[in-house]
Scaffold this motif. Structure first.
Motif, PDB file in Angstrom:
ATOM      1  N   VAL A 127       0.579  -1.015  -0.080  1.00  0.00           N
ATOM      2  CA  VAL A 127      -0.043   0.075   0.034  1.00  0.00           C
ATOM      3  C   VAL A 127       0.720   1.352   0.099  1.00  0.00           C
ATOM      4  CG1 VAL A 127      -2.046  -1.172   1.144  1.00  0.00           C
ATOM      5  CG2 VAL A 127      -0.123   0.242   2.621  1.00  0.00           C
ATOM      6  N   TYR A 128       0.251   2.430  -0.444  1.00  0.00           N
ATOM      7  CA  TYR A 128       0.984   3.563  -0.555  1.00  0.00           C
ATOM      8  C   TYR A 128       0.355   4.137   0.818  1.00  0.00           C
ATOM      9  CZ  TYR A 128       1.739   2.987  -5.518  1.00  0.00           C
ATOM     10  OH  TYR A 128       2.143   2.637  -7.098  1.00  0.00           O
ATOM     11  N   ALA A 129       1.274   4.670   1.909  1.00  0.00           N
ATOM     12  CA  ALA A 129       0.611   5.131   2.806  1.00  0.00           C
ATOM     13  C   ALA A 129       1.590   5.959   3.797  1.00  0.00           C
ATOM     14  CB  ALA A 129       0.071   4.253   3.724  1.00  0.00           C
ATOM     15  N   PRO A 130       1.283   6.897   4.464  1.00  0.00           N
ATOM     16  CA  PRO A 130       2.217   7.602   5.368  1.00  0.00           C
ATOM     17  C   PRO A 130       2.532   7.023   6.759  1.00  0.00           C
ATOM     18  CG  PRO A 130      -0.118   8.710   5.458  1.00  0.00           C
ATOM     19  CD  PRO A 130      -0.142   7.502   4.612  1.00  0.00           C
ATOM     20  N   ASP A 131       1.713   6.124   6.945  1.00  0.00           N
ATOM     21  CA  ASP A 131       1.864   5.211   8.445  1.00  0.00           C
ATOM     22  C   ASP A 131       1.317   3.818   8.408  1.00  0.00           C
ATOM     23  OD1 ASP A 131      -0.809   5.621   8.862  1.00  0.00           O
ATOM     24  OD2 ASP A 131      -0.560   7.503   9.813  1.00  0.00           O
ATOM     25  N   PHE A 132       1.530   3.250   9.535  1.00  0.00           N
ATOM     26  CA  PHE A 132       0.854   1.834   9.694  1.00  0.00           C
ATOM     27  C   PHE A 132      -0.776   1.846  10.140  1.00  0.00           C
ATOM     28  CE2 PHE A 132       5.150   1.166   9.026  1.00  0.00           C
ATOM     29  CZ  PHE A 132       5.163   0.117   8.220  1.00  0.00           C
ATOM     30  N   GLU A 133      -1.301   2.974  10.153  1.00  0.00           N
ATOM     31  CA  GLU A 133      -2.591   2.834  10.765  1.00  0.00           C
ATOM     32  C   GLU A 133      -3.516   3.418   9.941  1.00  0.00           C
ATOM     33  OE1 GLU A 133      -2.420   5.540  14.281  1.00  0.00           O
ATOM     34  OE2 GLU A 133      -0.941   3.925  15.407  1.00  0.00           O
ATOM     35  N   ILE A 134      -3.486   4.423   9.089  1.00  0.00           N
ATOM     36  CA  ILE A 134      -4.618   4.858   8.323  1.00  0.00           C
ATOM     37  C   ILE A 134      -5.365   4.242   7.398  1.00  0.00           C
ATOM     38  CG2 ILE A 134      -3.011   5.736   6.387  1.00  0.00           C
ATOM     39  CD1 ILE A 134      -4.603   8.636   6.536  1.00  0.00           C
ATOM     40  N   GLY A 148      -8.948  -7.942   6.672  1.00  0.00           N
ATOM     41  CA  GLY A 148      -7.599  -8.235   7.416  1.00  0.00           C
ATOM     42  C   GLY A 148      -6.606  -6.982   7.116  1.00  0.00           C
ATOM     43  N   SER A 149      -5.316  -7.035   7.734  1.00  0.00           N
ATOM     44  CA  SER A 149      -4.353  -6.057   7.913  1.00  0.00           C
ATOM     45  C   SER A 149      -4.206  -5.536   6.278  1.00  0.00           C
ATOM     46  CB  SER A 149      -3.427  -6.527   8.524  1.00  0.00           C
ATOM     47  OG  SER A 149      -2.263  -5.289   8.368  1.00  0.00           O
ATOM     48  N   ALA A 150      -3.744  -4.281   6.173  1.00  0.00           N
ATOM     49  CA  ALA A 150      -3.429  -3.541   4.909  1.00  0.00           C
ATOM     50  C   ALA A 150      -2.085  -3.667   4.803  1.00  0.00           C
ATOM     51  CB  ALA A 150      -3.966  -2.165   4.773  1.00  0.00           C
ATOM     52  N   TYR A 151      -1.312  -4.239   5.778  1.00  0.00           N
ATOM     53  CA  TYR A 151       0.189  -4.065   5.749  1.00  0.00           C
ATOM     54  C   TYR A 151       0.909  -5.360   6.238  1.00  0.00           C
ATOM     55  CZ  TYR A 151      -1.213   0.808   6.890  1.00  0.00           C
ATOM     56  OH  TYR A 151      -2.050   2.112   6.981  1.00  0.00           O
ATOM     57  N   ARG A 152       0.439  -6.310   6.964  1.00  0.00           N
ATOM     58  CA  ARG A 152       0.969  -7.262   7.533  1.00  0.00           C
ATOM     59  C   ARG A 152       0.841  -8.652   6.807  1.00  0.00           C
ATOM     60  NH1 ARG A 152       0.576 -10.757  12.354  1.00  0.00           N
ATOM     61  NH2 ARG A 152       2.823 -10.928  13.395  1.00  0.00           N
ATOM     62  N   LEU A 153       1.684  -9.289   6.383  1.00  0.00           N
ATOM     63  CA  LEU A 153       1.593 -10.729   5.836  1.00  0.00           C
ATOM     64  C   LEU A 153       2.217 -11.645   6.887  1.00  0.00           C
ATOM     65  CD1 LEU A 153       3.079  -9.555   2.308  1.00  0.00           C
ATOM     66  CD2 LEU A 153       0.858  -9.825   2.768  1.00  0.00           C
TER      67      LEU A 153
END
Length: 825
Positions: A127-134, A148-153
């Motif tokens: 993902v394109y993102a400024p942090d790990f929450e938004i 499911g998480s947008a960041y975590r595999l």
């Protein structure tokens, strides 16, 4: 389109390594090794490596990764991360029974309901993102991902690890290869990978397991004589009282289930278990005669008349659907292979074997193949509408459905599809039988590359000899120093300087290498003429709001609006005649005077539909299968026009080569070389139902060794090779002897043709008779050697044993005009 403008979702390829990071485990708990600290950065376009020592005391090994591409705003996501462990790609699944991705489904879902695959091959969505929450909050708006998480595999990589030894995890940033930064010129983000977590866990939980079937092995003693192992369908297939089919194969039992939607409701079924559920009015009647079964299904809105023809080694199914009402109706349908005992372990969707892929559409290979351990079965959509509309899928079974089919008042249409039960679990067996029945084993006369302006006569001759060329084509009409930088469609008629330049190039080729034919580029859908939207208002590809479709990414890269039109007949629109004028400009002797046409994206463009007219069979359906909006698939509405334009080119004496292979039965019956682009590793399989030609991958081919690797990769997919990138060659290689080639059978790593065999794998081969042959054996550097293999005659066949080494390739060519005594040639 032959351009270097990657879409954000496009699969990238190997980048040049400019940064190598080697980290031992910074901290190791009893069952966990942290490979990188929180906030660690992998710079844009670089590759990073992380090493860890593995114990032997674990049941499964799990790789955990939390990652984003640094951007000041949420901007979606793309497959920008290539993952490997010990040099082996980390794909989303091992096979259809073993998914690696443990913490969420293989499909990401946006808040609007769109589904996006987390992985393609070994390339993972970031993902394109400024942090790990938004992205997991309402602040992300339409970019929010749910389920499911947008960041975590969390990935099970047990089968790729080396227990008790050092292991290496590789993260490759594909952004530079994909050209991602060009799409963010206003905000200018770094797009670096930022890691919140990178660790491996030595888990006590059981592993997901290993592949159910070992990889195919190649060795010189293996006899490459394996005609397709089709089953006798009258012995393995039975029609059930519910109208469905049962298929009984070694180690694989399948039910063939069909369903057809009814408005304001659900589906009517033809079932293999006798349960013909559906609307109250749904009735099914089955009658059988020798070699054929008729099935009638009657409902409130439509009637189905199915004919199942037993054709030796396959079934031919025709579904005649008749609208019984005075209004147009939506009629989604589905034909599906299901294994009640869960015996399907692999499935190919449109030729793609990636077990993490669960849906496929828009591409040319309209087939699915289900494989058990010993046998398999293929299904292929045949008729034009089914092929164009088909969505191929795997969901506890595999099939081909349409979510967009519709019928006009009192209208009738016949869907056609074939089934191929096989006594081997070999996808290529299925493809070879399907190719036989489609009649697409026609001769590919010679090699191809882009670039008409090679220079001197000697440069032309050297290029043609080294690469085995018979066709040279111009590319997109760029004039970077002119007032207009790029020309497409009818706009090309105004490009007088480019026309003169192309005329000179064609004349040079005709003089310097007369056996090579010059082709000039056309595109039948893109029109960059500023006057085009008004001039061809009756031929605009439009969106739902009535605006003309524009490929904004191409517009951004060129600065010229990329608007799309379509030629059509029934009734004729104005763009049909415009394309004829473009053809005249290319072929007429008093104009450019080329020998033929290179037709870009003949069956492939960046949008599927137009809403300016109805094709009579396509519609957006609502959740109750009612027509929400009528529309036209562009490749259906333009089909008759394309046939007439092909005839027009041929009647003028022009040759023709196309980009994208035939995606309809109608165009499959018209034979000329057509290739597929190969931006994704599996893309050669798109060509398996027509001319099996792969265009080279210009993103990875930067030098001669890269070219050789690309040629080998295409042979491993059972396809021949056309040049895209054309790096300097120190000497001729296998492409010089690749053509002419008339396919007989395609296989993984080797192809049998009437004239020759092409191979990138060792084995013992035969052309099926005792004709003398010449062997061309190319070493790992692509150079012709003096090796010829070992020959012997046995039972009327000449056998050639080739003990090819790693990266070696060979051609076994039937000697021309040679016949044994007493046999005429």
């Amino acid at each position: 389109m032959i351009k270097c403008f990657p879409a954000l979702g496009q699969i990238g390829h190997v980048v040049q390594t400019v940064l190598m990071i080697a980290l031992s485990a910074a901290s190791v708990a009893a069952d966990r090794a942290t490979l990188a600290p929180t906030g660690h950065v992998v710079s844009y376009g670089t590759t990073a490596e992380y090493t860890f020592q593995s114990s032997r005391d674990y049941r499964s090994l799990r790789l955990t990764l939390s990652i984003r591409m640094d951007s000041p705003h949420c901007a979606g996501s793309t497959h920008a991360l290539r993952l490997k462990l010990n040099g082996k790609p980390i794909q989303g699944a091992i096979d259809r029974a073993h998914n690696r991705l443990l913490n969420k489904p293989l499909l990401a879902r946006t808040v609007s309901g769109s589904e996006l695959p987390w992985v393609r091959g070994a390339d993972w969505r970031v993902v394109y993102a400024p942090d790990f929450e938004i992205l997991e909050s309402a602040k992300a708006g339409k970019n929010r991902l749910v389920g499911g998480s947008a960041y975590r595999l969390v990935l099970d990589v047990t089968d790729l690890a080396a227990p008790g030894a050092e292991n290496k995890v590789t993260l490759e940033h594909l952004g530079e290869t994909m050209g991602l930064r060009r799409y963010f010129s206003q905000t200018n983000p770094s797009l670096d990978f930022v890691l919140d977590e990178l660790a491996v866990e030595f888990s006590r939980e059981p592993s997901i397991g290993r592949a159910s079937r070992p990889d195919e092995e190649f060795r010189a003693e293996r006899f490459m004589v394996q005609p397709p192992a089709g089953a006798e369908v009258d012995k393995v297939v039975t029609v059930q009282p519910g109208g469905g089919l049962k298929i009984s194969l070694p180690g694989l039992s399948l039910n063939v289930v069909s369903r057809f939607s009814y408005q304001r409701g659900d589906f009517n079924y033809l079932s293999a278990d006798g349960n013909c559920k559906g609307e109250p009015a749904w009735k099914v009647v089955v009658s059988q005669t020798a070699g054929e079964t008729r099935i009638t299904g009657s409902g409130k809105e439509y009637r189905l008349e199915r004919t199942v023809h037993f054709a030796g080694d396959h079934l031919e199914v025709s579904d005649r659907l008749t609208n019984l009402t005075d209004e147009a109706i939506g009629l989604a349908f589905d034909n599906r292979l299901v294994s009640p005992a869960n015996e399907i372990i692999d499935a190919w969707l449109g030729g793609n074997p990636d077990p993490a892929v669960v849906t496929m559409d828009r591409l040319e290979n309209s087939s699915v193949f289900a494989a058990g351990r010993e046998s398999g079965c293929g299904l292929i959509a045949i008729d034009d509408v089914y092929r164009i509309q088909s969505v191929l899928y795997f969901d506890q079974g595999t099939g081909a459905r349409s979510d967009t089919f519709a019928l006009g008042p009192k209208d009738t249409y016949t869907l056609r599809w074939n089934l191929y039960p096989l006594l081997r679990s070999d996808y290529f067996d299925f493809i070879n039988l399907a190719r036989r029945d489609l009649g697409v084993n026609f001769t590919i006369p010679g090699g191809f590359q882009f670039g008409l302006g090679a220079g001197s006569d000697e440069a032309y001759r050297q290029m043609a000899t080294e690469r085995g060329l018979q066709f040279m084509a111009s590319g997109v009409w760029f004039d970077r120093s002119g007032e207009m930088k790029c020309y497409h469609g009818e706009h090309m008629l105004q490009a007088t300087q480019l026309q003169q330049r192309l005329r000179e190039h064609c004349a040079n080729i005709r003089r310097g290498i007369p056996h090579v034919k010059s082709l000039v580029y056309i595109h039948s859908f893109i029109n960059t003429d500023p006057a085009g939207p008004k001039k061809h208002a009756d031929a605009r590809i439009t969106d739902e709001g009535g605006s003309q479709y524009e490929n904004k990414r191409y517009t951004q890269d060129t600065g010229i609006p990329f608007f799309y039109n379509y030629p059509a007949l029934d009734p004729e629109n104005s763009y049909f005649e415009a394309i004829k004028r473009i053809i005249d400009m290319c072929l007429d002797k008093d104009k450019i005077g080329a020998d033929g046409i290179y037709w870009d994206e003949l069956d492939w463009i960046s949008t599927k539909y137009t809403f300016d007219r109805w094709d009579g069979h396509s519609a957006q359906l609502d959740d109750q299968y009612r027509i929400h909006r009528k529309m036209a698939y562009i490749h259906l509405i333009s089909l008759t026009a394309k046939v007439k334009l092909i005839e027009y080119i041929r009647n003028k004496g022009g040759l023709l080569i196309g980009n994208s292979v035939a995606s309809t039965d109608t165009l499959s019956r018209i034979h000329f070389p057509r290739f597929v682009e190969t931006a994704a590793g599996w893309y050669p399989a798109r060509s398996h139902l027509y001319s099996p030609i792969s265009l080279g991958d210009h993103k990875t081919v930067k030098d001669f060794p890269g070219l050789l690797e690309d040629i080998r990769a295409k042979l491993m997919w059972g396809t021949v090779y056309y040049y895209y990138a054309a790096p300097k060659q120190p000497y001729p290689t296998i492409t010089a002897k690749m053509f002419p080639f008339t396919p007989v059978e395609l296989h993984r790593g080797w192809l049998l043709g009437k004239e020759k065999i092409l191979t990138a794998v060792p084995g013992t081969f035969t052309l099926g008779d005792d004709d003398p042959v010449t062997v061309y054996w190319y070493d790992s550097a692509g150079k012709l050697t003096e090796q010829h293999g070992e020959e012997r005659l046995q039972n009327g066949r000449r056998w050639i044993r080739l003990a090819l080494g790693e990266k070696e390739m060979a051609v076994i060519e039937r000697q021309p005009n040679v016949a044994p005594p007493g046999r005429p040639r």
